[in-house]
Design a protein around this motif. Structure first.
Motif, PDB file in Angstrom:
ATOM      1  N   LEU A  56      -3.649  -8.203  -7.831  1.00  0.00           N
ATOM      2  CA  LEU A  56      -4.759  -7.260  -7.936  1.00  0.00           C
ATOM      3  C   LEU A  56      -4.206  -5.851  -7.761  1.00  0.00           C
ATOM      4  CD1 LEU A  56      -7.836  -6.797  -8.182  1.00  0.00           C
ATOM      5  CD2 LEU A  56      -7.955  -7.005  -5.689  1.00  0.00           C
ATOM      6  N   ILE A  57      -4.482  -4.972  -8.712  1.00  0.00           N
ATOM      7  CA  ILE A  57      -3.932  -3.621  -8.718  1.00  0.00           C
ATOM      8  C   ILE A  57      -5.063  -2.623  -8.492  1.00  0.00           C
ATOM      9  CG2 ILE A  57      -2.607  -1.920 -10.041  1.00  0.00           C
ATOM     10  CD1 ILE A  57      -1.626  -4.375 -11.735  1.00  0.00           C
ATOM     11  N   LEU A  58      -4.940  -1.820  -7.431  1.00  0.00           N
ATOM     12  CA  LEU A  58      -5.952  -0.827  -7.074  1.00  0.00           C
ATOM     13  C   LEU A  58      -5.397   0.567  -7.307  1.00  0.00           C
ATOM     14  CD1 LEU A  58      -7.021  -2.368  -3.628  1.00  0.00           C
ATOM     15  CD2 LEU A  58      -7.916  -2.919  -5.899  1.00  0.00           C
ATOM     16  N   ASN A  59      -6.249   1.484  -7.760  1.00  0.00           N
ATOM     17  CA  ASN A  59      -5.766   2.843  -8.008  1.00  0.00           C
ATOM     18  C   ASN A  59      -5.395   3.553  -6.719  1.00  0.00           C
ATOM     19  OD1 ASN A  59      -8.789   3.152  -7.492  1.00  0.00           O
ATOM     20  ND2 ASN A  59      -8.190   5.310  -7.587  1.00  0.00           N
ATOM     21  N   LEU A  82     -11.449   4.453  -3.957  1.00  0.00           N
ATOM     22  CA  LEU A  82     -11.193   3.341  -4.869  1.00  0.00           C
ATOM     23  C   LEU A  82     -12.117   3.422  -6.085  1.00  0.00           C
ATOM     24  CD1 LEU A  82      -9.753   0.677  -5.427  1.00  0.00           C
ATOM     25  CD2 LEU A  82     -11.433  -0.469  -3.969  1.00  0.00           C
ATOM     26  N   GLN A  83     -11.492   3.545  -7.268  1.00  0.00           N
ATOM     27  CA  GLN A  83     -12.287   3.723  -8.492  1.00  0.00           C
ATOM     28  C   GLN A  83     -11.927   2.746  -9.600  1.00  0.00           C
ATOM     29  OE1 GLN A  83     -13.268   7.964  -9.577  1.00  0.00           O
ATOM     30  NE2 GLN A  83     -11.642   8.426  -8.111  1.00  0.00           N
ATOM     31  N   SER A 134       3.330  10.572  -5.275  1.00  0.00           N
ATOM     32  CA  SER A 134       3.587   9.289  -5.919  1.00  0.00           C
ATOM     33  C   SER A 134       2.392   8.858  -6.751  1.00  0.00           C
ATOM     34  CB  SER A 134       3.885   8.218  -4.863  1.00  0.00           C
ATOM     35  OG  SER A 134       3.989   6.941  -5.468  1.00  0.00           O
ATOM     36  N   SER A 135       2.694   8.164  -7.839  1.00  0.00           N
ATOM     37  CA  SER A 135       1.639   7.585  -8.677  1.00  0.00           C
ATOM     38  C   SER A 135       1.686   6.062  -8.626  1.00  0.00           C
ATOM     39  CB  SER A 135       1.797   8.062 -10.127  1.00  0.00           C
ATOM     40  OG  SER A 135       3.082   7.725 -10.627  1.00  0.00           O
ATOM     41  N   LEU A 136       2.421   5.506  -7.651  1.00  0.00           N
ATOM     42  CA  LEU A 136       2.481   4.057  -7.500  1.00  0.00           C
ATOM     43  C   LEU A 136       1.095   3.480  -7.220  1.00  0.00           C
ATOM     44  CD1 LEU A 136       5.668   3.528  -5.296  1.00  0.00           C
ATOM     45  CD2 LEU A 136       5.423   3.006  -7.735  1.00  0.00           C
ATOM     46  N   ALA A 137       0.834   2.347  -7.816  1.00  0.00           N
ATOM     47  CA  ALA A 137      -0.427   1.659  -7.552  1.00  0.00           C
ATOM     48  C   ALA A 137      -0.343   0.926  -6.221  1.00  0.00           C
ATOM     49  CB  ALA A 137      -0.722   0.677  -8.680  1.00  0.00           C
ATOM     50  N   ASN A 138      -1.484   0.459  -5.749  1.00  0.00           N
ATOM     51  CA  ASN A 138      -1.555  -0.392  -4.571  1.00  0.00           C
ATOM     52  C   ASN A 138      -1.836  -1.807  -5.050  1.00  0.00           C
ATOM     53  OD1 ASN A 138      -1.794   1.514  -1.930  1.00  0.00           O
ATOM     54  ND2 ASN A 138      -2.604   2.538  -3.731  1.00  0.00           N
ATOM     55  N   GLU A 139      -1.093  -2.772  -4.523  1.00  0.00           N
ATOM     56  CA  GLU A 139      -1.165  -4.131  -5.047  1.00  0.00           C
ATOM     57  C   GLU A 139      -1.447  -5.148  -3.945  1.00  0.00           C
ATOM     58  OE1 GLU A 139       1.835  -3.814  -8.872  1.00  0.00           O
ATOM     59  OE2 GLU A 139       2.674  -4.496  -6.958  1.00  0.00           O
ATOM     60  N   ILE A 140      -2.232  -6.146  -4.306  1.00  0.00           N
ATOM     61  CA  ILE A 140      -2.493  -7.284  -3.435  1.00  0.00           C
ATOM     62  C   ILE A 140      -2.036  -8.532  -4.186  1.00  0.00           C
ATOM     63  CG2 ILE A 140      -4.253  -8.623  -2.218  1.00  0.00           C
ATOM     64  CD1 ILE A 140      -5.940  -6.048  -2.098  1.00  0.00           C
ATOM     65  N   TYR A 141      -1.159  -9.318  -3.562  1.00  0.00           N
ATOM     66  CA  TYR A 141      -0.541 -10.464  -4.204  1.00  0.00           C
ATOM     67  C   TYR A 141      -1.249 -11.747  -3.777  1.00  0.00           C
ATOM     68  CZ  TYR A 141       2.840  -6.696  -4.370  1.00  0.00           C
ATOM     69  OH  TYR A 141       3.427  -5.458  -4.538  1.00  0.00           O
ATOM     70  N   THR A 142      -1.603 -12.576  -4.746  1.00  0.00           N
ATOM     71  CA  THR A 142      -2.327 -13.815  -4.464  1.00  0.00           C
ATOM     72  C   THR A 142      -1.701 -14.989  -5.207  1.00  0.00           C
ATOM     73  OG1 THR A 142      -3.917 -13.890  -6.301  1.00  0.00           O
ATOM     74  CG2 THR A 142      -4.400 -12.356  -4.502  1.00  0.00           C
ATOM     75  N   ASP A 143      -2.193 -16.187  -4.921  1.00  0.00           N
ATOM     76  CA  ASP A 143      -1.699 -17.389  -5.587  1.00  0.00           C
ATOM     77  C   ASP A 143      -2.111 -17.456  -7.045  1.00  0.00           C
ATOM     78  OD1 ASP A 143      -4.384 -17.728  -4.871  1.00  0.00           O
ATOM     79  OD2 ASP A 143      -4.197 -19.910  -4.772  1.00  0.00           O
ATOM     80  N   GLN A 144      -3.036 -16.562  -7.459  1.00  0.00           N
ATOM     81  CA  GLN A 144      -3.513 -16.589  -8.847  1.00  0.00           C
ATOM     82  C   GLN A 144      -3.055 -15.368  -9.658  1.00  0.00           C
ATOM     83  OE1 GLN A 144      -7.765 -17.495  -9.147  1.00  0.00           O
ATOM     84  NE2 GLN A 144      -7.670 -18.523  -7.145  1.00  0.00           N
ATOM     85  N   GLY A 145      -2.453 -14.393  -8.997  1.00  0.00           N
ATOM     86  CA  GLY A 145      -2.008 -13.192  -9.697  1.00  0.00           C
ATOM     87  C   GLY A 145      -2.037 -11.991  -8.777  1.00  0.00           C
ATOM     88  N   PHE A 179       0.851  -1.190   0.000  1.00  0.00           N
ATOM     89  CA  PHE A 179       0.000   0.000   0.000  1.00  0.00           C
ATOM     90  C   PHE A 179       0.885   1.239   0.000  1.00  0.00           C
ATOM     91  CE2 PHE A 179      -3.752  -2.242   2.347  1.00  0.00           C
ATOM     92  CZ  PHE A 179      -4.043  -2.933   1.189  1.00  0.00           C
ATOM     93  N   ASN A 180       0.420   2.253  -0.721  1.00  0.00           N
ATOM     94  CA  ASN A 180       1.217   3.460  -0.884  1.00  0.00           C
ATOM     95  C   ASN A 180       0.319   4.686  -0.822  1.00  0.00           C
ATOM     96  OD1 ASN A 180       3.512   5.172  -1.910  1.00  0.00           O
ATOM     97  ND2 ASN A 180       2.137   5.365  -3.661  1.00  0.00           N
ATOM     98  N   PHE A 181       0.670   5.636   0.026  1.00  0.00           N
ATOM     99  CA  PHE A 181      -0.044   6.907   0.075  1.00  0.00           C
ATOM    100  C   PHE A 181       1.005   8.003   0.269  1.00  0.00           C
ATOM    101  CE2 PHE A 181      -4.339   8.845   1.642  1.00  0.00           C
ATOM    102  CZ  PHE A 181      -4.157   9.918   0.791  1.00  0.00           C
ATOM    103  N   ALA A 182       1.401   8.615  -0.819  1.00  0.00           N
ATOM    104  CA  ALA A 182       2.369   9.712  -0.795  1.00  0.00           C
ATOM    105  C   ALA A 182       1.708  10.931  -1.419  1.00  0.00           C
ATOM    106  CB  ALA A 182       3.635   9.344  -1.554  1.00  0.00           C
ATOM    107  N   GLN A 183       1.483  11.928  -0.614  1.00  0.00           N
ATOM    108  CA  GLN A 183       0.780  13.131  -1.059  1.00  0.00           C
ATOM    109  C   GLN A 183       1.534  14.357  -0.559  1.00  0.00           C
ATOM    110  OE1 GLN A 183      -3.668  13.324  -1.058  1.00  0.00           O
ATOM    111  NE2 GLN A 183      -3.340  14.900   0.490  1.00  0.00           N
ATOM    112  N   TYR A 184       2.037  15.133  -1.492  1.00  0.00           N
ATOM    113  CA  TYR A 184       2.837  16.309  -1.135  1.00  0.00           C
ATOM    114  C   TYR A 184       1.979  17.302  -0.364  1.00  0.00           C
ATOM    115  CZ  TYR A 184       6.552  19.786  -1.634  1.00  0.00           C
ATOM    116  OH  TYR A 184       7.563  20.690  -1.394  1.00  0.00           O
ATOM    117  N   SER A 185       2.409  17.600   0.840  1.00  0.00           N
ATOM    118  CA  SER A 185       1.610  18.427   1.735  1.00  0.00           C
ATOM    119  C   SER A 185       1.569  19.889   1.291  1.00  0.00           C
ATOM    120  CB  SER A 185       2.175  18.347   3.156  1.00  0.00           C
ATOM    121  OG  SER A 185       1.530  19.266   4.007  1.00  0.00           O
ATOM    122  N   SER A 186       0.406  20.488   1.448  1.00  0.00           N
ATOM    123  CA  SER A 186       0.279  21.925   1.187  1.00  0.00           C
ATOM    124  C   SER A 186       1.078  22.739   2.194  1.00  0.00           C
ATOM    125  CB  SER A 186      -1.197  22.336   1.236  1.00  0.00           C
ATOM    126  OG  SER A 186      -1.753  22.063   2.522  1.00  0.00           O
TER     127      SER A 186
END
Length: 327
Positions: free
Chosen positions: A245-248, A253-254, A232-243, A145-152
């Motif tokens: 899953l990439i979340l925006n 979540l969209q 950051s524009s890195l995606a969030n990923e969940i790793y499984t035995d079948q492949g 999981f990744n949440f990088a947001q340049y602070s105001s």
């Protein structure tokens, strides 16, 4: 209709009001600010709303629920006043600085027969139900999981000016501001972790501007990246035995795609988001309007909120992050 009062005049309070209006079960009735000019300016989009500069008078007014979005370190004392006045409380994340504060607030709420809800919006997103259903037949190997947001507030920070969000005395930092979304997402998807770790880039004020963490489960780990000093524009990923899953994102979540081990990619259909905080506002309206019918849901949300607070506190301790409220 729930008569709604607002403490806090930042952008997040505007967002909650917009979501409450879309939800339809709230009536914005009163706004509190220490400065009348600030209250007047904040209230301009909303028509006839009562304005208060005295907190005691505000919490004593004819309100059903108060949304609290003041600086983090002020939540505890203001929450006590609200609950003791017999008002329900929606408190913006992070609700309280540590488990001791949270436990006392729950006790006070119960004694006054009112409810306290932490506004952690992503936990209520219906799209997570779709993701959970998709993962049911898969073995989880881990997640990133990744949440990088340049602070105001970075311009001030670089000039040596530490705003509330970067001060230990205000219970600030990147973990409690952004990392909490990642922790809530992990709780929603995988449940409570066994333990957690955190390594942080600390400021002279004692809180983190960035960090890396791990939420440790029996058979896998969730890696966390948290940054307020970069985008950051890195995606969030969940790793499984079948492949994979990439979340925006892990909030708002969209989009979701699954890349199978065979190389094929498919899109997981998700619901469109009308407003980032709408589902949260709807859930809270449901509970607050008929609390006796939704006691199980309320208890669940309160339990998770406490557990998330405990996890964040463990991670802060691991990284040597101490709030003034901890002393």
């Amino acid at each position: 209709m729930l008569k709604l009062g607002i403490i806090g005049t930042g952008n997040i309070a505007h967002q909650f009001i917009q979501a409450a209006q879309l939800a339809g079960g709230y009536l914005l009735s009163a706004i509190y600010s220490r400065r009348l000019e600030t209250a007047i300016q904040f209230a301009l989009p909303y028509g006839d709303v009562e304005l208060y500069t005295e907190l005691e008078a505000f919490v004593a007014s004819d309100l059903d629920v108060i949304y609290l979005a003041s600086p983090n370190s002020l939540h505890y004392q203001q929450a006590l006043m609200i609950l003791e006045a017999g008002k329900h409380l929606i408190v913006e994340k992070p609700a309280f600085s540590n488990p001791k504060e949270f436990a006392h607030i729950i006790e006070v709420a119960a004694n006054n027969q009112v409810l306290v809800l932490e506004a952690a919006r992503n936990y209520h997103e219906a799209n997570f139900d779709i993701i959970i259903d998709f993962l049911k037949d898969k073995t989880i190997y881990g997640a990133s999981f990744n949440f990088a947001q340049y602070s105001s507030r970075m311009e001030n920070l670089l000039a040596g000016i530490y705003d509330n969000t970067f001060q230990g005395k205000m219970s600030g930092g990147a973990l409690v501001d952004l990392g909490i979304y990642e922790i809530y997402a992990a709780y929603r998807l995988f449940g409570q972790p066994k333990t957690a770790r955190y390594s942080a880039d600390l400021l002279p004020t004692g809180v983190d501007v960035a960090g890396c963490g791990q939420l440790i489960y029996d058979d896998f780990q969730v890696s966390m990246i948290v940054r307020k000093n970069a985008q950051s524009s890195l995606a969030n990923e969940i790793y499984t035995d079948q492949g994979t899953l990439i979340l925006n994102h892990i909030q708002g979540l969209q989009s979701a795609q699954f890349r199978g081990l065979d190389g094929n990619t498919r899109t997981i259909p998700l619901k469109s988001l009308q407003h980032l905080m709408l589902e949260e506002a709807q859930v809270f309206e449901t509970i607050l309007s008929k609390p006796e019918e939704h006691q199980d849901l309320y208890t669940h949300l309160l339990t998770v909120a406490q557990q998330v607070n405990q996890t964040m506190t463990l991670m802060r301790q691991d990284a040597n992050i101490q709030f003034e409220a901890d002393l």
